[in-house]
Design a protein around this motif. Sequence first.
Motif, PDB file in Angstrom:
ATOM      1  N   PHE A 174      -3.371   7.904 -43.191  1.00  0.00           N
ATOM      2  CA  PHE A 174      -2.429   8.793 -43.871  1.00  0.00           C
ATOM      3  C   PHE A 174      -2.684   8.753 -45.368  1.00  0.00           C
ATOM      4  O   PHE A 174      -2.780   7.682 -45.959  1.00  0.00           O
ATOM      5  N   LYS A 181      -1.472  10.703 -49.144  1.00  0.00           N
ATOM      6  CA  LYS A 181      -0.516  11.619 -49.770  1.00  0.00           C
ATOM      7  C   LYS A 181      -0.897  11.831 -51.232  1.00  0.00           C
ATOM      8  O   LYS A 181      -0.352  11.192 -52.134  1.00  0.00           O
ATOM      9  N   LEU A 227      -1.338  18.138 -43.574  1.00  0.00           N
ATOM     10  CA  LEU A 227       0.008  18.003 -43.015  1.00  0.00           C
ATOM     11  C   LEU A 227       0.987  18.673 -43.969  1.00  0.00           C
ATOM     12  O   LEU A 227       1.101  18.283 -45.125  1.00  0.00           O
ATOM     13  N   GLY A 228       1.637  19.733 -43.482  1.00  0.00           N
ATOM     14  CA  GLY A 228       2.691  20.360 -44.272  1.00  0.00           C
ATOM     15  C   GLY A 228       3.993  19.649 -43.951  1.00  0.00           C
ATOM     16  O   GLY A 228       4.116  18.438 -44.120  1.00  0.00           O
ATOM     17  N   GLY A 274       5.079  19.210 -40.989  1.00  0.00           N
ATOM     18  CA  GLY A 274       4.914  18.500 -39.719  1.00  0.00           C
ATOM     19  C   GLY A 274       5.735  19.058 -38.568  1.00  0.00           C
ATOM     20  O   GLY A 274       5.715  18.505 -37.465  1.00  0.00           O
ATOM     21  N   GLN A 275       6.435  20.165 -38.783  1.00  0.00           N
ATOM     22  CA  GLN A 275       7.361  20.640 -37.738  1.00  0.00           C
ATOM     23  C   GLN A 275       6.621  21.275 -36.561  1.00  0.00           C
ATOM     24  O   GLN A 275       7.187  21.422 -35.471  1.00  0.00           O
ATOM     25  N   ILE A 301       3.363  17.671 -35.837  1.00  0.00           N
ATOM     26  CA  ILE A 301       3.772  16.394 -35.224  1.00  0.00           C
ATOM     27  C   ILE A 301       4.038  16.571 -33.722  1.00  0.00           C
ATOM     28  O   ILE A 301       3.502  15.797 -32.917  1.00  0.00           O
ATOM     29  N   LEU A 319      -4.686  12.312 -41.780  1.00  0.00           N
ATOM     30  CA  LEU A 319      -3.766  13.381 -42.189  1.00  0.00           C
ATOM     31  C   LEU A 319      -3.591  13.313 -43.691  1.00  0.00           C
ATOM     32  O   LEU A 319      -3.368  12.238 -44.252  1.00  0.00           O
ATOM     33  N   SER A 323      -1.208  14.621 -46.417  1.00  0.00           N
ATOM     34  CA  SER A 323       0.089  15.260 -46.652  1.00  0.00           C
ATOM     35  C   SER A 323       0.035  16.112 -47.915  1.00  0.00           C
ATOM     36  O   SER A 323      -0.472  15.681 -48.950  1.00  0.00           O
ATOM     37  N   THR A 368       2.901  17.370 -49.115  1.00  0.00           N
ATOM     38  CA  THR A 368       4.292  17.436 -49.575  1.00  0.00           C
ATOM     39  C   THR A 368       4.527  16.715 -50.897  1.00  0.00           C
ATOM     40  O   THR A 368       5.609  16.808 -51.456  1.00  0.00           O
ATOM     41  N   ARG A 391      14.165  23.749 -41.381  1.00  0.00           N
ATOM     42  CA  ARG A 391      13.951  24.457 -42.652  1.00  0.00           C
ATOM     43  C   ARG A 391      13.808  23.491 -43.832  1.00  0.00           C
ATOM     44  O   ARG A 391      13.174  23.820 -44.833  1.00  0.00           O
ATOM     45  N   ASN A 392      14.397  22.311 -43.719  1.00  0.00           N
ATOM     46  CA  ASN A 392      14.280  21.335 -44.811  1.00  0.00           C
ATOM     47  C   ASN A 392      12.905  20.681 -44.876  1.00  0.00           C
ATOM     48  O   ASN A 392      12.559  20.067 -45.883  1.00  0.00           O
ATOM     49  N   ARG A 393      12.132  20.751 -43.783  1.00  0.00           N
ATOM     50  CA  ARG A 393      10.791  20.140 -43.776  1.00  0.00           C
ATOM     51  C   ARG A 393       9.681  21.193 -43.700  1.00  0.00           C
ATOM     52  O   ARG A 393       8.656  21.066 -44.360  1.00  0.00           O
TER      53      ARG A 393
END
Lengths: 161, 262
Positions: free
Chosen positions: B6, B8, B27-28, B30-31, B34, B47, B49, B51, B101-103
Amino acid sequence: MTKITMTVNGKTVSGDVEGRTLLVDFLRNDLRLTGTHVGCDTSQCGACTVHVDGVAVKSCTMFAAEADGADVATIEGQAAPDGTLNAIQAAFQEHHGLQCGFCTPGMVMAAADLLKNNPKPTEAEVRHHLEGNICRCTGYHNIVKAILAASGQDVSQLAAE
Amino acid sequence: MYNFDFEKPTTIADAVAALASDEAQALGGGQTLIPTMKQRLASPAKLVSLTGIAEMKGVCQNDDGSLTIGGATTHATVAAQAGAYPALAALAAGIGDPAVRNRGTIGGSVANNDPAACYPSAVLASGATVITNTREISADDFFQGMFTTALEEGEIITGLRFPVPQAANYQKFEQPASRFAMVGVFVAKFADGVRVAVTGASEDGVFRWSEAETALADNFSPDALNGLAVSSVGMISDLHGSAEYRAHLIGVMTKRAVAACS
Ligand SMILES: Cc1cc2nc3c(=O)[nH]c(=O)nc-3n(C[C@H](O)[C@H](O)[C@H](O)COP(=O)(O)OP(=O)(O)OC[C@H]3O[C@@H](n4cnc5c(N)ncnc54)[C@H](O)[C@@H]3O)c2cc1C
Ligand code: FES
Ligand code: FES
């Protein structure tokens, strides 16, 4: 393994996690905060809802490493240290907003997220906000009622179901 | 889920460098990714990230009135901050549920090009531009069929630029269990024409309904669509609805979107 540090319910915690460790697993297995539940593990049910940096997320669909440095709130931090329930929890008890209780931690965290941004929601707004939280027992009515009551609104006229 | 490394990064340049290695994936929120990894349908070795990259987040209005939205901007932020393009903000506010929507991010949704996703219809109907770390791609060239886009290996969507139409509306007929679009239609009316993009319906993913565009350019009213029909050939047929049902819904949702515009 990656070392992560975050604040959980006001306390600084650290741990070593694999890339694939989910936030919910870190909370439940490493920190032993088992109030956050896993219902579906497929981001549908919302039982695992916690707050990360002030917004509700499904902790089964976020890696623990993504929460490195974040401020996390779980159901365990909702009551006062002496055990006094917060307004939402007390309203769930008062209005019979739970039966088996499995969905309740997620419902309470979702409700807290709603009331923070919308302190006096309508019934429709409450129902809309709970779209990602599934309850297989209550039929939702008393959950909605409890949240409306927790927002300080009169629920005596809402039909009892 | 198989394990992975991982990373970031905090800049686009570092993210692109990290993605250069074999079997690395972005990885945006992850919705989507994941759940896919849990099913072992994806097994990246690394991955990266997106974010933590501040330059990929946020909504800003350009001098010409268009909106630029960072690729790592969440649906919740678009819903709250894209007020200059109300139909786009409303679309973002209707994706999934609050926690999703928050992720979830606009870049992740557009890169994934799920045939039932909402954003691709807005991007295509608006004639938006997809901005990546190497180039700009027009919406008409970007979407290339279900889960397929013009993105190269390791290329990331750093932002999207949306011209703001004179009037626009998105109508989604929700698949009630998943809340994805069973059929979603985005109508955008510009000074020089009308664009209509349909998601959820076709086996080729999002597409423009050109007959409707022509009819609406002459007469921007629901009645202009009377007598127009989309063929059910190539439409998705599953337990939620047949190809004929989806084809029919396209007409219905387009009329509703036009009615809501005017
Ligand atoms: C319960 C639920 C309901 C949902 N309902 C809807 C709905 O109604 N409508 C809808 O449209 N969507 C819906 N979604 C999907 C959601 O919008 C996702 O957030 C979105 O599809 C993917 O965005 P993400 O940021 O989570 O991407 P991820 O899951 O992190 O990534 C998805 C893919 O895109 C790639 N990627 C991510 N970011 C970038 C980037 N910037 N550049 C290039 N590639 C990138 C990843 O490598 C991966 O292949 C739903 C999801 C859930 C779980
Ligand atoms: S366990 Fe996370 S959404 Fe069901
Ligand atoms: S009270 Fe049993 S699932 Fe909600």
